[in-house]
Design a protein around this motif. Structure first.
Motif, PDB file in Angstrom:
ATOM      1  N   ILE A   1      27.509  46.793  35.336  1.00  0.00           N
ATOM      2  CA  ILE A   1      28.673  47.627  34.978  1.00  0.00           C
ATOM      3  C   ILE A   1      28.675  47.909  33.474  1.00  0.00           C
ATOM      4  O   ILE A   1      28.897  49.048  33.052  1.00  0.00           O
ATOM      5  CB  ILE A   1      29.992  46.962  35.444  1.00  0.00           C
ATOM      6  CG1 ILE A   1      30.037  46.922  36.983  1.00  0.00           C
ATOM      7  CG2 ILE A   1      31.198  47.706  34.891  1.00  0.00           C
ATOM      8  CD1 ILE A   1      31.172  46.100  37.568  1.00  0.00           C
ATOM      9  N   GLU A   2      28.390  46.899  32.659  1.00  0.00           N
ATOM     10  CA  GLU A   2      28.317  47.103  31.196  1.00  0.00           C
ATOM     11  C   GLU A   2      27.246  48.136  30.857  1.00  0.00           C
ATOM     12  O   GLU A   2      27.462  49.014  30.016  1.00  0.00           O
ATOM     13  CB  GLU A   2      28.007  45.780  30.468  1.00  0.00           C
ATOM     14  CG  GLU A   2      29.173  44.806  30.392  1.00  0.00           C
ATOM     15  CD  GLU A   2      30.015  44.951  29.124  1.00  0.00           C
ATOM     16  OE1 GLU A   2      30.015  46.028  28.501  1.00  0.00           O
ATOM     17  OE2 GLU A   2      30.695  43.956  28.773  1.00  0.00           O
ATOM     18  N   ALA A   3      26.090  48.018  31.510  1.00  0.00           N
ATOM     19  CA  ALA A   3      24.996  48.970  31.244  1.00  0.00           C
ATOM     20  C   ALA A   3      25.412  50.371  31.679  1.00  0.00           C
ATOM     21  O   ALA A   3      25.141  51.366  30.991  1.00  0.00           O
ATOM     22  CB  ALA A   3      23.730  48.532  31.973  1.00  0.00           C
ATOM     23  N   GLY A   4      26.106  50.456  32.821  1.00  0.00           N
ATOM     24  CA  GLY A   4      26.596  51.744  33.299  1.00  0.00           C
ATOM     25  C   GLY A   4      27.611  52.348  32.348  1.00  0.00           C
ATOM     26  O   GLY A   4      27.617  53.552  32.087  1.00  0.00           O
ATOM     27  N   MET A   5      28.466  51.501  31.768  1.00  0.00           N
ATOM     28  CA  MET A   5      29.462  51.984  30.804  1.00  0.00           C
ATOM     29  C   MET A   5      28.795  52.522  29.549  1.00  0.00           C
ATOM     30  O   MET A   5      29.214  53.542  28.999  1.00  0.00           O
ATOM     31  CB  MET A   5      30.429  50.853  30.432  1.00  0.00           C
ATOM     32  CG  MET A   5      31.439  50.504  31.505  1.00  0.00           C
ATOM     33  SD  MET A   5      32.489  51.896  31.957  1.00  0.00           S
ATOM     34  CE  MET A   5      33.347  52.187  30.413  1.00  0.00           C
TER      35      MET A   5
END
Ligand SMILES: [Fe+2]
Length: 303
Positions: A33-37
């Motif tokens: 999720i962090e990478a997607g953000m």
């Protein structure tokens, strides 16, 4: 279940599948999720019927929660929901829809102007996580604009001009744009302007973005009318439709956005319809620039 993310706009915004946000997340899921953000700047999750507690627990994966104080004209004793959540609804403590001319409603209408959450705080927000508990039948979209794309599209001369500009942000400026100008002495102190860089660099991707908001009402060293005309031009540039995604809410959507690289605004909906949205906010890592009183204070006073 494995998390998958599909880009749904030409320049940003991902739709996420394969995760139930009510349950504790694995380290891999949080990382995904962090990478997607970092990459998409806005992530949309459908069908996530969260309680306040579940929303807060999930949010804590991404940093410290910024408490919903000093950002509104609602008195603490009139709060409807816990202070870990910002109340982005049109409801009072008894869950009744605000009267059309209720001061709190009029203040909240400022959310319909383009902004970045908490840019009026010395340490502006990292992420916002907005949960759609009750959504109106029509209207009430949230629109997002990609401030990296906006920066990239500036010509070289303008990029050089904005590189080191410092703006002053305050809720008094954004509300003033709507003719909401009556503030108590206490509110004037709470909403005193803070300084923010106009150009930010993302700590993960290294991409530059424009840090704009309707809260910005001055540029340090510039005459006020020139600053406001320039900021208006920048916002117009940054919110051209090619950089904008409109999110049409379904009940139990959760949308996360990175305030460091996007702006957003709410769209109109009927004054008598219930819109119950609850936002958790992740605090930023630090200020974008020293505050005026830091710089002017003698070293001893800064310790
Ligand atoms: Fe907002």
């Amino acid at each position: 279940m494995t998390i998958s993310i599909r880009q749904i706009h030409p320049v940003f915004v991902g739709e996420v599948k394969g995760v139930d946000l009510r349950r504790p997340l694995s380290a891999e899921d949080v990382e995904a999720i962090e990478a997607g953000m970092a990459r998409y700047a806005v992530l949309v999750f459908h069908d996530q019927p969260l309680s306040d507690e579940q929303q807060v627990d999930f949010s804590r994966n991404f940093g410290e929660i910024e408490l919903a104080v000093g950002s509104n004209v609602t008195r603490p004793e009139d709060r409807r929901i816990p202070v870990e959540l910002a109340d982005i609804s049109n409801l009072d403590r008894d869950h009744q829809v605000f009267a059309r001319d209720d001061r709190r409603r009029m203040f909240n209408l400022g959310n319909e102007l383009w902004h970045s959450d908490s840019s009026f705080r010395a340490i502006p927000a990292k992420y916002s996580l907005l949960s759609g508990r009750v959504v109106p039948k029509a209207g009430g979209n949230t629109e997002f604009a990609d401030m990296r794309a906006a920066y990239d599209a500036l010509d070289d001369e303008t990029k050089a001009e904005v590189e080191d500009l410092i703006c002053e942000h305050s809720l008094i400026y954004s509300r003033g744009l709507l003719g909401f100008a009556e503030f108590t002495a206490e509110e004037k102190v709470t909403f005193a302007p803070v300084r923010q860089r106009l150009v930010r660099t993302h700590p993960v991707t290294g991409r530059k973005s424009l840090f704009l908001a309707s809260h910005a009402g001055a540029i340090v060293g510039w005459p006020v009318p020139e600053a406001r005309a320039f900021l208006r031009e920048m916002v117009e540039h940054a919110t051209q439709r090619a950089f904008v995604h409109a999110h049409q809410w379904r009940q139990h959507d959760l949308v996360i956005w990175d305030n460091r690289q996007t702006m957003h605004r709410a769209r109109r909906y009927k004054a008598d319809e219930v819109r119950d949205m609850r936002r958790t906010t992740i605090a930023g890592d630090g200020p974008t620039v020293a505050q005026a009183d830091d710089a002017e204070a003698p070293p001893a006073a800064r310790a």
